[in-house]
Design an enzyme around this catalytic site. Sequence first.
Site, PDB file in Angstrom:
ATOM      1  CE1 TYR A 137      70.039   7.946  24.292  1.00 15.60           C
ATOM      2  CE2 TYR A 137      70.842   5.737  24.814  1.00 15.60           C
ATOM      3  CZ  TYR A 137      71.087   7.053  24.464  1.00 15.60           C
ATOM      4  OH  TYR A 137      72.387   7.474  24.281  1.00 15.60           O
ATOM      5  N   GLY A 138      65.745   3.838  22.093  1.00 16.37           N
ATOM      6  CA  GLY A 138      66.015   2.631  21.320  1.00 16.37           C
ATOM      7  C   GLY A 138      66.804   2.964  20.074  1.00 16.37           C
TER       8      GLY A 138
ATOM      9  CD  GLN B 238      65.262   6.135  13.631  1.00 21.11           C
ATOM     10  OE1 GLN B 238      65.771   7.253  13.719  1.00 21.11           O
ATOM     11  NE2 GLN B 238      65.458   5.356  12.581  1.00 21.11           N
TER      12      GLN B 238
ATOM     13  CB  SER C   3      63.643   2.118  30.427  1.00 19.26           C
ATOM     14  OG  SER C   3      64.328   2.001  29.191  1.00 19.26           O
TER      15      SER C   3
ATOM     16  CD  GLN D  37      54.133   6.890  19.012  1.00 15.66           C
ATOM     17  OE1 GLN D  37      53.391   7.736  18.522  1.00 15.66           O
ATOM     18  NE2 GLN D  37      55.285   6.546  18.445  1.00 15.66           N
TER      19      GLN D  37
ATOM     20  CG  HIS E 131      55.581   5.757  11.774  1.00  8.40           C
ATOM     21  ND1 HIS E 131      55.304   5.928  10.433  1.00  8.40           N
ATOM     22  CD2 HIS E 131      54.854   4.678  12.168  1.00  8.40           C
ATOM     23  CE1 HIS E 131      54.466   4.979  10.043  1.00  8.40           C
ATOM     24  NE2 HIS E 131      54.181   4.219  11.078  1.00  8.40           N
TER      25      HIS E 131
ATOM     26  CD  GLU F 141      56.586  -0.818   8.397  1.00  7.32           C
ATOM     27  OE1 GLU F 141      57.347  -0.026   8.963  1.00  7.32           O
ATOM     28  OE2 GLU F 141      55.433  -1.074   8.838  1.00  7.32           O
TER      29      GLU F 141
END
Length: 335
Positions: free
Chosen positions: A28-29, A31, A54, A89, A111, A198
């Site tokens: 829930y950052g 994005q 969190s 991940q 991503h 990047e």
Amino acid sequence: MTEDDKILYDDDADLDALRGKTIAILGYGSQGHAHALNLKESGFDVVVGLRADSSSRAAAGAAGFEVLEIADAASRGDVVMVLLPDEKQGEVWAAEIRDGIAPGNLLMFGHGFAIHFDEIEPPAEVDVGMVAPKGPGHLVRRQYEEGKGVPCLMAVHADASGHARELVLAYASGIGGGRAGTIETTFKDETETDLFGEQSVLCGGVTELVRAGFETLVEAGYDPRLAYFETLHELKLIVDLMYEKGIQGMRYSISNTAEYGDMTRGNKVIGPEVREAMKQVLADIQSGEFAKEWIAENRAGAESFNRMRDEATGHEIERVGKDLRSMMPWIDQSF
């Protein structure tokens, strides 16, 4: 994909493909909050998966979401969107997500890193897709609230159900991507171009160019404050013009002197050796060498990463910039 390939809009998507399914947003950052809120307001059933400790749990709960442990959310979701840091991940998948992914589920990513570099190997019986907005989460959210959207990339890595593409496209439209346009690509191409951008231009290239320019002026005896203005502060003005009008539109908006200097001196700074270095950076991404290095760095405790952060914080340009930004009330000083 070529530039002539069709751009997909809301009219191309069938949001009913996702109706009746529970969408679990893991994270829930930046994005995560945007995806969750936009999907909820598009009429979908959304739950949020977060660690027990969190700091985002309160915000997600206050927004009206049912907040579950990551493993419980993964089990609940028919569609599971993984919006956790790339380097985390793989371990979170093995420990908390994998067992909850049932045959027929759609596993989603924002991503392609973890799939493309084999940090996650989904079971054969699940669909695997990606929706990657080309903007930060706060912009994805704000544009949606204004009735607009941020362009998205979408890809299907595995289509076990035969319906993966329509589900992924519906998800993209659900977060607002179909309002601006959604472009189909592959996990490979999204991941490799994203990392290259990047490293070579957006972050690595720009920061090194700025610091090199700053150091060149300071070492030549110029006031560090003037060096900061000319090599960092005014960069935003130029980037904004390029963002809004393209490179030639930016050149149209600057002085003739600046435009001539741009076209006759820029290729002396960014010459053949820089282009060769960019090719090597891309080769390291394509081969998986960068991914292996980054994963190994984190598994070793990120000692080198944290050391480089500390060193960068101590650079003169940071001290000078902090003082000068305090003179600019329109800039957020919270960092």
